[in-house]
Design a protein around this motif. Structure first.
Motif, short mmCIF file in Angstrom:
data_model
loop_
_atom_site.label_atom_id
_atom_site.label_comp_id
_atom_site.label_asym_id
_atom_site.label_seq_id
_atom_site.Cartn_x
_atom_site.Cartn_y
_atom_site.Cartn_z
N SER A 144 64.05 15.34 39.06
CA SER A 144 62.78 15.74 39.67
C SER A 144 62.88 17.11 40.35
N THR A 145 64.07 17.46 40.83
CA THR A 145 64.29 18.78 41.42
C THR A 145 65.37 19.51 40.63
N ILE A 146 65.17 20.80 40.38
CA ILE A 146 66.08 21.59 39.56
C ILE A 146 66.83 22.58 40.44
N GLN A 147 68.17 22.49 40.39
CA GLN A 147 69.04 23.42 41.09
C GLN A 147 69.98 24.07 40.08
N VAL A 148 70.72 25.07 40.51
CA VAL A 148 71.67 25.74 39.62
C VAL A 148 72.69 24.74 39.09
N LYS A 149 73.16 23.86 39.97
CA LYS A 149 74.12 22.84 39.56
C LYS A 149 73.54 21.94 38.47
N THR A 150 72.26 21.61 38.61
CA THR A 150 71.59 20.76 37.63
C THR A 150 71.52 21.45 36.27
N ILE A 151 71.22 22.74 36.28
CA ILE A 151 71.12 23.52 35.03
C ILE A 151 72.47 23.55 34.31
N VAL A 152 73.54 23.77 35.07
CA VAL A 152 74.89 23.80 34.49
C VAL A 152 75.25 22.44 33.89
N ILE A 153 74.95 21.39 34.65
CA ILE A 153 75.24 20.02 34.18
C ILE A 153 74.47 19.73 32.90
#
Length: 296
Positions: A144-153
């Motif tokens: 539901s929320t997008i962070q840099v870590k989420t993009i890499v994962i």
């Protein structure tokens, strides 16, 4: 006609990639275009025009299959889990004779017989494909929320998933389920499409932020694993065929294990009869399309 048939093959591969327990790579083998896909991916620089034209037809079909079936999967497996599973098992079974012929042809060409290496590869990969759905799925990822870590994962999740999509018998969707990203990704696909139809720019932006890194990871993973499989076919062709055959023959077990774990496996006389008919139809379709693919 060939273009239409390739798009249809791509649609079936795309649908297979959406279903946990069903392998898109297995479907490509069953339809007789697995080797051609691998050689087109690895030879895209040397034979750019021919490779891109063939892959474009397949990927258009894959896109149609994934997008279309993302909406249908909950309904079909929710209402008719056993008949739907049997139809895809038929598609898998239809490609087995072609795989056996390819294995025997390679052994005859090299004047060899089936040995311990072939049997070991078969049993090892058969066990792997059966074991995957037995692993707990864990908690579902929150996108539901997008962070840099989420993009890499998401990029690395895409790589892992695409690698398993390419390998026959290993379900990319099953791996997503194990990693806890299957329902989230499916929801993002349908949510992104709904947002496009409604011109909801916020929803489109969120879907793009999730699906873009995942999609890039998928493309990178396909290229990397295709290179590996090409090398295996060049150096250990018969053993690779044996391993793939083990994965393919384990796929029906994986499908039913997943249905049992999710509580969707149920039987009745009508559903069994319908399932058997659909399996026979699926077997014929795979045999027919596989024969056309081997003639291309």
């Amino acid at each position: 006609m060939e273009i239409i048939m390739n798009i249809i093959r791509g649609i079936l591969i795309g649908i297979a990639n959406v279903i946990p327990g069903v392998s898109g790579g297995t479907m490509a083998v069953s339809l007789g275009i697995y080797d051609k896909i691998i050689s087109s991916v690895t030879g895209i620089i040397r034979h750019f025009k021919e490779s891109m034209w063939f892959l474009l037809q397949i990927f258009i079909g894959v896109g149609i299959g994934i997008i279309g079936f993302a909406y249908a999967i909950e309904f079909l497996f929710g209402k008719y889990p056993f008949p739907t599973a049997m139809a895809f098992i038929g598609l898998i079974i239809g490609g087995i004779p072609m795989m056996l012929d390819a294995l025997q042809l390679d052994l005859r060409r090299k004047h060899k017989k089936i040995g311990a290496g072939h049997v070991s590869a078969f049993l090892l990969l058969f066990a792997l494909a059966v074991a995957l759905p037995l692993i707990g799925t864990g908690t579902e990822a929150d996108l539901s929320t997008i962070q840099v870590k989420t993009i890499v994962i998401l990029f690395f999740i895409g790589m892992i998933t695409s690698a398993t999509m390419v390998v026959p018998g290993v379900s990319g969707s099953m791996v997503l389920l194990i990693l806890g990203y299957y329902n989230s990704i499916i929801s993002e696909i349908t949510g992104f499409l709904d947002a496009l139809k409604e011109m909801n720019l916020t929803g489109v932006g969120h879907g793009f932020a999730v699906l873009m890194p995942f999609g890039i990871g998928v493309i990178v993973g396909i290229v990397v694993i295709a290179k590996l499989i090409e090398w295996l076919f060049a150096h250990y062709r018969a053993i690779t065929y044996s391993a793939i055959l083990g994965l393919i023959l384990a796929s029906p077990f994986a499908i039913f294990i997943n249905q049992y774990k999710t509580g969707t496996l149920s039987f009745s006389i009508p559903t069994v009869l319908i399932g058997v008919v659909l399996m026979l139809i699926g077997t014929y379709v795979a045999w027919f399309l596989g024969g056309l693919g081997s003639q291309d």
